[in-house]
Design a protein around this motif. Sequence first.
Motif, PDB file in Angstrom:
ATOM      1  N   THR A 160       0.823  -1.207   0.000  1.00  0.00           N
ATOM      2  CA  THR A 160       0.000   0.000   0.000  1.00  0.00           C
ATOM      3  C   THR A 160       0.855   1.254   0.000  1.00  0.00           C
ATOM      4  O   THR A 160       1.856   1.320   0.718  1.00  0.00           O
ATOM      5  N   ARG A 171      -2.096  -1.155  -3.664  1.00  0.00           N
ATOM      6  CA  ARG A 171      -3.188  -0.293  -3.210  1.00  0.00           C
ATOM      7  C   ARG A 171      -2.689   1.136  -3.036  1.00  0.00           C
ATOM      8  O   ARG A 171      -1.582   1.352  -2.542  1.00  0.00           O
ATOM      9  N   THR A 230      -3.954   4.811  -1.366  1.00  0.00           N
ATOM     10  CA  THR A 230      -4.899   5.511  -0.508  1.00  0.00           C
ATOM     11  C   THR A 230      -4.337   6.900  -0.228  1.00  0.00           C
ATOM     12  O   THR A 230      -3.211   7.213  -0.606  1.00  0.00           O
TER      13      THR A 230
END
Length: 133
Positions: free
Chosen positions: A89, A115, A117
């Motif tokens: 991430t 990922r 974010t």
Amino acid sequence: MLIHGGTSTVGLAAIGIAHQLGATVIATSRNRERFDTLTQAGADHALRDDHTLAAAVRAIAPDGVDAALELVGANTLPGTLRLIRPGGTVCFTGALNGHWTIPDFSPFTIPNGVRLTSYAGEARDLPAAALDQ
């Protein structure tokens, strides 16, 4: 964990937290003279944020790092995403260089299995228990 922009205030705090939680921390600075600051904060590896960064990170983590905190800017985000292993991430939460957007960004440029974010909140948005720790 990679902290891209490690000598910033948020970067130094993140280094300390990640170190305390047992992560191997790779932190960056554009200035070699700040490497001692990074290691004193808890970084296991201090790397120069220049054209050699990707190779230096891959020398430490050949399959990529598990996580990264991107504090430098949106224009450096694509390079940071390429340093993450599948299942890892990246959290984009700062733009020290002033670049908050990526013109003509396509989500299909995010590597498969990585990922992305972001965090744009404040301390009061975080659980009190997390801050207490």
